[in-house]
Design an enzyme around this catalytic site. Structure first.
Site, short mmCIF file in Angstrom:
data_model
loop_
_atom_site.label_atom_id
_atom_site.label_comp_id
_atom_site.label_asym_id
_atom_site.label_seq_id
_atom_site.Cartn_x
_atom_site.Cartn_y
_atom_site.Cartn_z
N ASP A 8 50.58 49.64 47.29
CA ASP A 8 50.95 50.40 48.15
C ASP A 8 52.55 50.33 48.62
O ASP A 8 52.97 49.39 47.73
CB ASP A 8 50.31 50.49 49.58
N CYS A 64 49.04 44.91 48.17
CA CYS A 64 49.41 45.59 49.62
C CYS A 64 50.04 44.45 50.49
O CYS A 64 50.63 43.49 49.97
CB CYS A 64 48.23 46.32 50.04
N GLY A 69 42.98 45.02 52.52
CA GLY A 69 42.67 46.42 52.61
C GLY A 69 42.51 47.01 51.08
O GLY A 69 41.60 47.70 50.88
N HIS A 97 34.30 31.64 38.51
CA HIS A 97 32.88 31.75 39.22
C HIS A 97 32.21 33.35 39.45
O HIS A 97 31.01 33.34 39.56
CB HIS A 97 32.83 31.04 40.33
N ARG A 131 25.01 29.04 35.90
CA ARG A 131 24.61 29.66 37.14
C ARG A 131 25.22 30.68 37.56
O ARG A 131 24.75 31.55 38.36
CB ARG A 131 24.68 28.41 38.13
#
Length: 148
Positions: A8, A64, A69, A97, A131
């Site tokens: 933005d 941004c 946001g 992860h 995992r």
């Protein structure tokens, strides 16, 4: 690897600096905005997220003011795992992860040098597997359940 990048108005200056850093190592497409004139972050988030889920790019970077946001907006697109990161550690481990496919940064929070280091560690990272795969599958299951 190809990268979709967007921002933005509050993330414009940092995006320009990051594109300069990326240009010699990566192929990328700039999805805007292209100045500091007002531009709403959901528009940039949706453009980059759509490009990723359509298979045009493997990863995306969104910027941004805070990174928050724009990450919230990007995460509304099914298949997106956008992570708002404010540290090198977070940028590294959201790939290892969480298999984050969009890195979200805040120009008002993160300086250009630190942001460049975060982008580099994130782009170099690959999902560790093990995992973490089961957890990502659970994320997909939540997404599927709520998209009906």
């Amino acid at each position: 690897m190809t990268i979709a990048i967007g921002n933005d108005h509050a993330g414009y200056a940092l995006k320009v600096k990051l594109m300069e850093m990326l240009k010699d190592k990566y192929e990328f497409t700039d999805y805007g905005c292209y100045s500091t004139e007002r531009y709403d972050y959901p528009d940039a988030a949706e453009a980059v997220a759509n490009a990723i889920v359509a298979g045009k790019h493997e990863r995306g970077i969104l910027i941004c003011g805070s990174g928050i946001g724009i990450s919230i907006a990007a995460n509304k697109v099914p298949g997106i795992r956008a992570a708002a990161c404010q540290s090198h550690f977070a940028a590294k481990y959201c790939r290892l992860h969480n298999d984050a496919n969009i890195l979200c940064l805040g120009e008002r929070i993160t300086g250009p040098g630190e942001a460049a280091e975060m982008v580099e560690v994130w782009l170099e990272g690959e999902l560790e597997g093990g995992r973490h795969l089961g957890r990502i599958e659970k994320i997909h299951a939540i997404e599927a359940k709520h998209s009906k």
